[in-house]
Design a protein around this motif. Sequence first.
Motif, PDB file in Angstrom:
ATOM      1  N   UNK A 172     -15.284   1.708  -2.530  1.00  0.00           N
ATOM      2  CA  UNK A 172     -14.012   1.708  -1.319  1.00  0.00           C
ATOM      3  C   UNK A 172     -12.350   1.420  -2.694  1.00  0.00           C
ATOM      4  N   UNK A 173     -11.927   2.352  -1.757  1.00  0.00           N
ATOM      5  CA  UNK A 173     -10.428   3.046  -2.032  1.00  0.00           C
ATOM      6  C   UNK A 173      -9.315   2.386  -1.753  1.00  0.00           C
ATOM      7  N   UNK A 174      -8.413   2.298  -2.126  1.00  0.00           N
ATOM      8  CA  UNK A 174      -7.313   0.775  -2.001  1.00  0.00           C
ATOM      9  C   UNK A 174      -6.181   1.651  -2.047  1.00  0.00           C
ATOM     10  N   UNK A 175      -4.931   1.366  -1.592  1.00  0.00           N
ATOM     11  CA  UNK A 175      -3.609   2.128  -1.654  1.00  0.00           C
ATOM     12  C   UNK A 175      -2.425   0.925  -1.804  1.00  0.00           C
ATOM     13  N   UNK A 176      -1.827   1.005  -2.103  1.00  0.00           N
ATOM     14  CA  UNK A 176      -0.766   0.303  -2.257  1.00  0.00           C
ATOM     15  C   UNK A 176       0.848   1.442  -1.919  1.00  0.00           C
ATOM     16  N   UNK A 177       1.325   1.472  -0.274  1.00  0.00           N
ATOM     17  CA  UNK A 177       2.600   1.201  -0.153  1.00  0.00           C
ATOM     18  C   UNK A 177       4.021   0.999  -1.173  1.00  0.00           C
ATOM     19  N   UNK A 178       4.805   1.656  -1.154  1.00  0.00           N
ATOM     20  CA  UNK A 178       6.140   1.270  -1.855  1.00  0.00           C
ATOM     21  C   UNK A 178       7.078   1.711  -1.298  1.00  0.00           C
ATOM     22  N   UNK A 179       8.520   1.281  -1.337  1.00  0.00           N
ATOM     23  CA  UNK A 179       9.341   2.198  -0.736  1.00  0.00           C
ATOM     24  C   UNK A 179      10.363   2.267  -1.689  1.00  0.00           C
ATOM     25  N   UNK A 180      11.399   3.364  -1.684  1.00  0.00           N
ATOM     26  CA  UNK A 180      12.298   3.673  -3.114  1.00  0.00           C
ATOM     27  C   UNK A 180      13.354   3.953  -2.216  1.00  0.00           C
ATOM     28  N   UNK A 181      14.213   2.726  -2.370  1.00  0.00           N
ATOM     29  CA  UNK A 181      15.593   2.710  -1.902  1.00  0.00           C
ATOM     30  C   UNK A 181      16.918   3.298  -2.464  1.00  0.00           C
TER      31      UNK A 181
ATOM     32  N   UNK B 121     -11.109 -11.590 -15.470  1.00  0.00           N
ATOM     33  CA  UNK B 121     -10.350 -10.341 -14.992  1.00  0.00           C
ATOM     34  C   UNK B 121     -11.110  -9.348 -13.795  1.00  0.00           C
ATOM     35  N   UNK B 122      -9.923  -8.702 -12.483  1.00  0.00           N
ATOM     36  CA  UNK B 122     -10.649  -7.663 -12.298  1.00  0.00           C
ATOM     37  C   UNK B 122      -9.924  -6.183 -12.583  1.00  0.00           C
ATOM     38  N   UNK B 123     -10.441  -5.613 -12.975  1.00  0.00           N
ATOM     39  CA  UNK B 123      -9.710  -3.645 -13.408  1.00  0.00           C
ATOM     40  C   UNK B 123      -9.496  -3.701 -11.695  1.00  0.00           C
ATOM     41  N   UNK B 124      -8.047  -2.377 -11.482  1.00  0.00           N
ATOM     42  CA  UNK B 124      -7.828  -1.747 -10.615  1.00  0.00           C
ATOM     43  C   UNK B 124      -7.172  -0.860 -11.046  1.00  0.00           C
TER      44      UNK B 124
END
Length: 76
Positions: free
Chosen positions: A1-10, A67-70
């Motif tokens: 399962x692929x997961x992603x995180x979105x970030x915002x640069x200001x 522990x879980x590695x991401x």
Amino acid sequence: MAASIDFTISFEPPDEQGWIVARVLEVPGAMSQGRTREEARENALDALRTVLTPDEELEGQTPDADREHLRFTAAA
């Protein structure tokens, strides 16, 4: 399962000396500056990588079962 995180640069407007501050809004401490928007962006990404890098001092203090590695990949 692929997961992603979105970030915002200001980006802040350049200050009196021409520095542009860039910060990753979702991660306190992930901020930097540059003379250009691109330089500020790259420096903020470096700061994000630094903030998300684990402390060697804390490694090994939690049992492996707790522990879980991401994997996080910053691609922009």
